[in-house]
Design an enzyme around this catalytic site. Structure first.
Site, PDB file in Angstrom:
ATOM      1  N   GLU A   1      -0.713  -4.110  10.170  1.00 23.22           N
ATOM      2  CA  GLU A   1      -1.991  -3.848  10.858  1.00 23.22           C
ATOM      3  C   GLU A   1      -1.853  -4.263  12.325  1.00 23.22           C
ATOM      4  O   GLU A   1      -2.376  -5.308  12.751  1.00 23.22           O
ATOM      5  CB  GLU A   1      -3.099  -4.628  10.132  1.00 23.22           C
ATOM      6  CG  GLU A   1      -4.505  -4.316  10.572  1.00 23.22           C
ATOM      7  CD  GLU A   1      -5.043  -2.985  10.057  1.00 23.22           C
ATOM      8  OE1 GLU A   1      -4.241  -2.116   9.696  1.00 23.22           O
ATOM      9  OE2 GLU A   1      -6.272  -2.827  10.049  1.00 23.22           O
TER      10      GLU A   1
ATOM     11  N   MET B   1       0.822  -1.207   0.000  1.00 27.86           N
ATOM     12  CA  MET B   1       0.000   0.000   0.000  1.00 27.86           C
ATOM     13  C   MET B   1       0.865   1.269   0.000  1.00 27.86           C
ATOM     14  O   MET B   1       0.624   2.197  -0.766  1.00 27.86           O
ATOM     15  CB  MET B   1      -0.934   0.010   1.217  1.00 27.86           C
ATOM     16  CG  MET B   1      -1.901  -1.149   1.247  1.00 27.86           C
ATOM     17  SD  MET B   1      -2.965  -1.247  -0.201  1.00 27.86           S
ATOM     18  CE  MET B   1      -4.078   0.117   0.076  1.00 27.86           C
TER      19      MET B   1
ATOM     20  N   SER C   1      -7.059  -0.791   7.715  1.00 28.61           N
ATOM     21  CA  SER C   1      -8.296  -1.229   7.067  1.00 28.61           C
ATOM     22  C   SER C   1      -9.346  -1.640   8.093  1.00 28.61           C
ATOM     23  O   SER C   1     -10.519  -1.731   7.753  1.00 28.61           O
ATOM     24  CB  SER C   1      -8.023  -2.364   6.082  1.00 28.61           C
ATOM     25  OG  SER C   1      -7.013  -3.192   6.535  1.00 28.61           O
TER      26      SER C   1
ATOM     27  N   HIS D   1      -8.137   5.849   3.968  1.00 23.07           N
ATOM     28  CA  HIS D   1      -8.207   4.432   3.587  1.00 23.07           C
ATOM     29  C   HIS D   1      -8.186   4.265   2.067  1.00 23.07           C
ATOM     30  O   HIS D   1      -9.120   4.642   1.376  1.00 23.07           O
ATOM     31  CB  HIS D   1      -9.505   3.840   4.186  1.00 23.07           C
ATOM     32  CG  HIS D   1      -9.690   2.392   3.911  1.00 23.07           C
ATOM     33  ND1 HIS D   1     -10.932   1.790   3.847  1.00 23.07           N
ATOM     34  CD2 HIS D   1      -8.804   1.406   3.687  1.00 23.07           C
ATOM     35  CE1 HIS D   1     -10.787   0.507   3.579  1.00 23.07           C
ATOM     36  NE2 HIS D   1      -9.506   0.250   3.476  1.00 23.07           N
TER      37      HIS D   1
ATOM     38  N   VAL E   1       1.903   0.822   7.738  1.00 26.81           N
ATOM     39  CA  VAL E   1       2.727  -0.258   8.304  1.00 26.81           C
ATOM     40  C   VAL E   1       1.820  -1.433   8.629  1.00 26.81           C
ATOM     41  O   VAL E   1       0.627  -1.419   8.323  1.00 26.81           O
ATOM     42  CB  VAL E   1       3.501   0.228   9.557  1.00 26.81           C
ATOM     43  CG1 VAL E   1       4.435   1.379   9.197  1.00 26.81           C
ATOM     44  CG2 VAL E   1       2.569   0.655  10.677  1.00 26.81           C
TER      45      VAL E   1
ATOM     46  N   LYS F   1       1.642   0.719  15.097  1.00 28.67           N
ATOM     47  CA  LYS F   1       1.066   1.984  14.615  1.00 28.67           C
ATOM     48  C   LYS F   1       1.232   3.074  15.679  1.00 28.67           C
ATOM     49  O   LYS F   1       1.497   4.236  15.351  1.00 28.67           O
ATOM     50  CB  LYS F   1      -0.405   1.787  14.228  1.00 28.67           C
ATOM     51  CG  LYS F   1      -0.574   0.960  12.936  1.00 28.67           C
ATOM     52  CD  LYS F   1      -1.971   1.035  12.365  1.00 28.67           C
ATOM     53  CE  LYS F   1      -2.232   0.044  11.238  1.00 28.67           C
ATOM     54  NZ  LYS F   1      -1.623   0.314   9.953  1.00 28.67           N
TER      55      LYS F   1
ATOM     56  N   ASP G   1      10.755   3.341   5.872  1.00 31.92           N
ATOM     57  CA  ASP G   1      10.497   1.968   6.359  1.00 31.92           C
ATOM     58  C   ASP G   1      11.559   1.628   7.400  1.00 31.92           C
ATOM     59  O   ASP G   1      12.443   2.446   7.690  1.00 31.92           O
ATOM     60  CB  ASP G   1      10.502   0.980   5.174  1.00 31.92           C
ATOM     61  CG  ASP G   1       9.597  -0.227   5.444  1.00 31.92           C
ATOM     62  OD1 ASP G   1       9.831  -0.932   6.449  1.00 31.92           O
ATOM     63  OD2 ASP G   1       8.664  -0.456   4.665  1.00 31.92           O
TER      64      ASP G   1
HETATM   65  P1  NAD Z   1       2.762  -4.798   3.763  1.00 35.71           P
HETATM   66  O1  NAD Z   1       3.071  -5.916   4.670  1.00 35.71           O
HETATM   67  O2  NAD Z   1       2.851  -5.012   2.300  1.00 35.71           O
HETATM   68  O3  NAD Z   1       3.692  -3.545   4.118  1.00 35.71           O
HETATM   69  C1  NAD Z   1       3.922  -3.082   5.398  1.00 35.71           C
HETATM   70  C2  NAD Z   1       5.242  -2.336   5.400  1.00 35.71           C
HETATM   71  O4  NAD Z   1       5.376  -1.698   6.657  1.00 35.71           O
HETATM   72  C3  NAD Z   1       6.467  -3.241   5.242  1.00 35.71           C
HETATM   73  O5  NAD Z   1       7.289  -2.735   4.218  1.00 35.71           O
HETATM   74  C4  NAD Z   1       7.160  -3.168   6.596  1.00 35.71           C
HETATM   75  O6  NAD Z   1       8.558  -3.285   6.514  1.00 35.71           O
HETATM   76  C5  NAD Z   1       6.738  -1.796   7.046  1.00 35.71           C
HETATM   77  N1  NAD Z   1       6.836  -1.621   8.487  1.00 35.71           N
HETATM   78  C6  NAD Z   1       6.471  -2.470   9.455  1.00 35.71           C
HETATM   79  N2  NAD Z   1       6.724  -1.937  10.667  1.00 35.71           N
HETATM   80  C7  NAD Z   1       7.259  -0.718  10.441  1.00 35.71           C
HETATM   81  C8  NAD Z   1       7.735   0.316  11.289  1.00 35.71           C
HETATM   82  N3  NAD Z   1       7.713   0.186  12.598  1.00 35.71           N
HETATM   83  N4  NAD Z   1       8.218   1.437  10.720  1.00 35.71           N
HETATM   84  C9  NAD Z   1       8.252   1.578   9.377  1.00 35.71           C
HETATM   85  N5  NAD Z   1       7.811   0.614   8.538  1.00 35.71           N
HETATM   86  C10 NAD Z   1       7.330  -0.504   9.067  1.00 35.71           C
HETATM   87  O7  NAD Z   1       1.286  -4.310   4.195  1.00 35.71           O
HETATM   88  P2  NAD Z   1       0.187  -3.586   3.319  1.00 35.71           P
HETATM   89  O8  NAD Z   1      -0.667  -4.606   2.661  1.00 35.71           O
HETATM   90  O9  NAD Z   1       0.816  -2.536   2.511  1.00 35.71           O
HETATM   91  O10 NAD Z   1      -0.727  -2.938   4.459  1.00 35.71           O
HETATM   92  C11 NAD Z   1      -0.303  -1.812   5.171  1.00 35.71           C
HETATM   93  C12 NAD Z   1      -1.490  -1.197   5.896  1.00 35.71           C
HETATM   94  O11 NAD Z   1      -2.516  -0.861   4.940  1.00 35.71           O
HETATM   95  C13 NAD Z   1      -2.165  -2.094   6.917  1.00 35.71           C
HETATM   96  O12 NAD Z   1      -2.621  -1.313   7.981  1.00 35.71           O
HETATM   97  C14 NAD Z   1      -3.340  -2.658   6.141  1.00 35.71           C
HETATM   98  O13 NAD Z   1      -4.404  -3.048   6.974  1.00 35.71           O
HETATM   99  C15 NAD Z   1      -3.730  -1.483   5.310  1.00 35.71           C
HETATM  100  N6  NAD Z   1      -4.488  -1.779   4.095  1.00 35.71           N
HETATM  101  C16 NAD Z   1      -4.116  -2.807   3.298  1.00 35.71           C
HETATM  102  C17 NAD Z   1      -4.841  -3.053   2.131  1.00 35.71           C
HETATM  103  C18 NAD Z   1      -4.435  -4.176   1.206  1.00 35.71           C
HETATM  104  O14 NAD Z   1      -5.225  -4.534   0.334  1.00 35.71           O
HETATM  105  N7  NAD Z   1      -3.239  -4.715   1.324  1.00 35.71           N
HETATM  106  C19 NAD Z   1      -5.929  -2.241   1.795  1.00 35.71           C
HETATM  107  C20 NAD Z   1      -6.267  -1.174   2.612  1.00 35.71           C
HETATM  108  C21 NAD Z   1      -5.530  -0.948   3.760  1.00 35.71           C
END
Ligand code: NAD
Length: 726
Positions: A401, A323, A428, A449, A399, A406, A342
């Site tokens: 979920e 995302m 989400s 979102h 980051v 967070k 990151d």
């Molecule tokens: P992902 O696992 O692909 O990416 C998460 C990233 O966050 C990773 O690169 C990780 O290294 C980084 N990270 C973790 N802890 C960290 C920290 N302390 N500091 C900095 N970076 C950190 O996850 P995603 O699918 O991109 O989802 C991210 C967020 O978006 C979540 O909250 C998820 O619920 C939300 N979301 C996801 C979707 C989806 O379809 N994937 C849709 C809407 C919302």
């Protein structure tokens, strides 16, 4: 000279240039058309003028009808709409049949009514980078100013159907090859080429269809080829529209019958088809949401008043995963610098690589130049240091979920930024008010979102927590506008609005499996309803394990008893437990879910064990009954969101449903759907469904109250229309 067109003379050639004051593009309305025609008539009556060139003073030619004016027309009777349409045909025919030649110089895109006006000019010059198109079908209409008659008479039935029923544009080279225009030249030369054509006597004395014995190119009525064309197009159309969209069928009827009629009779046949569509429910609902609703949302009409506009110079994105990297792409594409942060340099670099890959694809598709692509990539600054966020107007975290992670990210960001900075979370599922507890400045904390894939999905759901200020909401909306997406603003609650309602579609499929409904029938009915995919295929794509995690977290936080009391059918979870936990098939991402997937993640057949685990019972429900369950269940949940003040306006609900999770667009959205069925009927349906299938269909009080007071969400459709016999 008028506010609509400018007239100049170059020796014996009159030039009318569309250039509507105060608009960036030219649009057709009764006013602009009258002004244009008046000037045309003056030139036509002037003996010193040998021919007329029609062009535009904007970068495009004319981009279609002024849809804002259509609202007035929607209040007319069928007879009035038809009569107005016929007057337009008469005007166009006068231009087309005049002894004095009129040539069009298409300096830029000619769309909808603009393309139809161009086709009435007997000589057409087009800029090499311009497009011609008939997008009416996308809002449930047909090109009603002769488009369904002139285009097939120029390019043949089959090819014209490919344009008219899809809304796909014709590029200049294709338009030339298909005989739709006579010349293609660089944009700067269109007017001189059109003038030269008049001087050289190249403009035909009559339109081809006004010549004796004219035959359209391609297949001829009564031949096997003709039958084959229309049988094939009809089958394809039924497959794609599932009978939900009347416009493509009426376009086909216009072409089929029109090509067998004398030209003027064909135009009035088209006029009847147009009138029927125009006053019908589907175009009305589509225009309401896809045009008026979306435009109002894009213009931020609901932005809190009194907050100065935000000038974005730097936006932070934390978490460079699926995302976050997408959010960074969109930010940089909008011309804004973006710090992509990151936990490690590798993780941040991976995010940057995603941006590079995305931009590379845009360059390959010629949507931007290589230099523009490089500039976009250069705006993304990978980082592991929170100090780099200093000076940002907004930071969005994406980051993991996880509440704890967070909270840490929130604190670190706040420490690096000032009191004007707004913090957005892309969570989400986690309620915003709870996440804001980790903030020193909860008034500046908001949910932003996005949907996956970020670059492609048009909607962003903005969620206000209890303490979110108007200023933070305004900044979030300004940002969504900056990245050219459509915002809706909702209030905080579990699942917010879009995820909560979307989940009811797939949940209904699980209930149907448990009832013994054939899984193939479930999928067919989902598609027949107008949803983009069957529910099982859709949850495979989203991730079945994600669905299970959300239910587990909800049970943990809310409690089973309360969920059951609210009408939540928790039995549906059995299906998720079985497929995810027992069978270890979490969905498309691992190539195994309700369906099997091949090596390149393309859907193969449904996994045979699904039918074995949930055997079909003897008597099966009908497709219309299932369609009703799928669509009604989503609308009932939306009404609950409105009752709970999660969604505050019907148009937000409608926009969110179509652009957020693909709710059947022919309905105009979840609320339009109930509104146009008629709220009393919808209420009765829900009571009947609740009696048979349970409390999830129980009509919310808001619906009962509105029915009792005789209220509707949108004005009632015009009285049932009758169009003179077709
Ligand atoms: P992902 O696992 O692909 O990416 C998460 C990233 O966050 C990773 O690169 C990780 O290294 C980084 N990270 C973790 N802890 C960290 C920290 N302390 N500091 C900095 N970076 C950190 O996850 P995603 O699918 O991109 O989802 C991210 C967020 O978006 C979540 O909250 C998820 O619920 C939300 N979301 C996801 C979707 C989806 O379809 N994937 C849709 C809407 C919302």
């Amino acid at each position: 000279m008028t506010q609509y067109v400018k007239v100049t003379r170059d020796d014996d050639i009159g030039i009318i240039s569309w250039d509507i004051d105060g608009q960036s593009t030219n649009t057709l309305s009764e006013g602009s058309m009258l002004a244009f025609f008046e000037e045309w008539e003056k030139l036509n009556a002037d003996d010193a003028i040998k021919g007329i060139v029609v062009t535009s003073g904007k970068s495009s030619f004319i981009v279609g009808a002024d849809i804002g004016k259509l609202e007035e027309m929607q209040a007319m009777s069928a007879e009035e709409v038809f009569a107005q349409n016929q007057r337009l045909h008469e005007t166009f025919r006068t231009i087309e049949k005049a002894a004095k030649p009129t040539a069009v110089a298409l300096n830029g895109d000619a769309l909808g009514g603009g393309a139809e006006l161009a086709l009435t000019c007997r000589y057409r010059v087009m800029a090499d980078d311009a497009k011609m198109g008939f997008p009416e079908v996308m809002i449930g209409l047909l090109p009603g100013a002769g488009g369904t008659q002139r285009l097939p008479r120029l390019m043949g039935a089959k090819d014209s159907l490919g344009v008219l029923t899809t809304g796909k544009n014709l590029r200049a080279a294709k338009a030339l090859a298909a005989g739709v225009v006579h010349e293609v030249v660089p944009a700067a030369d269109v007017v001189s080429a059109a003038k030269q054509a008049i001087k050289d006597g190249k403009v035909p004395a009559k339109a081809p269809w006004d010549e004796k014995g004219f035959k359209a190119p391609g297949e001829q009525p009564g031949t096997g080829e003709w039958t084959q064309t229309f049988a094939g197009a009809g089958a394809l159309l039924r497959k794609e529209t599932k009978g939900n969209y009347p416009a493509p069928a009426r376009i086909m009827a216009s072409v089929y019958h029109g090509l067998q009629l004398p030209f003027d009779k064909a135009l009035s046949f088209e006029g009847r088809q147009f009138t029927t569509l125009f006053l019908g429910k589907v175009s009305r609902a589509m225009i309401r949401t896809l045009w008026f609703g979306r435009n109002a949302a894009n213009k931020l009409e609901k932005r809190p008043a009194g907050v100065p506009n935000t000038e974005f110079t730097k936006v932070g994105v934390i978490g460079a995963g699926v995302m976050g990297a997408g959010i960074a792409s969109c930010t940089a594409m909008a011309g804004c610098d973006c710090v992509l942060l990151d936990i490690s340099e590798e993780a941040a670099a991976k995010g940057l690589q995603h941006v590079k890959d995305y931009v590379g694809r845009q360059v390959a598709k010629k949507r931007m130049t290589a230099e523009e692509g490089e500039a976009v990539v250069a705006r993304v600054h990978p980082s592991t240091n929170y100090d780099d966020l200093a000076g940002a107007q907004l930071t969005i975290e994406a980051v993991f979920e996880d509440r704890g992670i967070k909270a840490k990210v929130t604190a670190a960001t706040e420490a690096a930024t000032d009191e004007n900075h707004v913090f957005g979370t892309n969570t989400s599922t986690l309620p915003i008010t709870g996440l804001a507890e980790a903030a020193e400045r909860p008034d500046n904390f908001i949910g932003i979102h996005f949907f996956s894939p970020v670059e492609k999905m048009p909607l962003v759901e903005i969620i206000r927590g209890e303490k979110t200020s108007d200023k933070a909401a305004a900044v979030a909306m300004d940002y969504v506008k900056l990245i050219k997406k459509t915002p809706i603003v909702v209030n905080d609650a579990r699942g917010f609005y879009t995820s909560r309602v979307f989940g009811t579609y797939t949940r209904e499929a699980f209930m149907l499996l448990l009832e013994g409904v054939n899984p193939f029938l479930i999928e067919n009915a989902g598609r027949a309803s107008g949803m983009p995919m069957g529910p099982l295929e859709l949850i495979d794509m989203v991730g079945i394990d994600t669905g299970l995690k959300i239910i587990e977290a909800t049970i943990k936080e809310v409690g089973e008893a309360e969920l059951i009391a609210k009408g939540e059918p928790l039995e549906a979870k059995q299906v998720l437990d079985w497929i995810v936990t027992e069978c270890e098939r979490p969905g498309q991402k691992v190539g195994k879910g309700f369906y099997d997937y091949d090596g390149s993640n393309k859907r193969a057949d449904m996994w045979p064990e699904v039918s074995k685990r949930f055997p079909a019972k003897g008597e099966q429900p009908s497709v219309p009954d299932l369609v009703k369950r799928f669509l009604h269940v989503q609308t009932v949940e939306t009404l609950r969101c409105m009752e709970e003040n999660v969604v505050t306006a019907a148009d937000d609900a409608d926009i969110g449903s179509i652009f957020g999770w693909g709710f059947a667009p022919w309905t105009g959205g979840v609320i339009s759907y109930a509104n146009d069925i008629g709220l009393p009927t919808f209420l009765k349906d829900c009571e009947e469904l609740a009696a048979v299938h349970g409390a999830r269909f129980e009509p919310p009080q808001i619906l009962k109250d509105m029915v009792a007071k005789g209220e509707t969400f949108y004005p009632a459709p015009a009285a049932a229309m009758k169009v003179a016999a077709e």
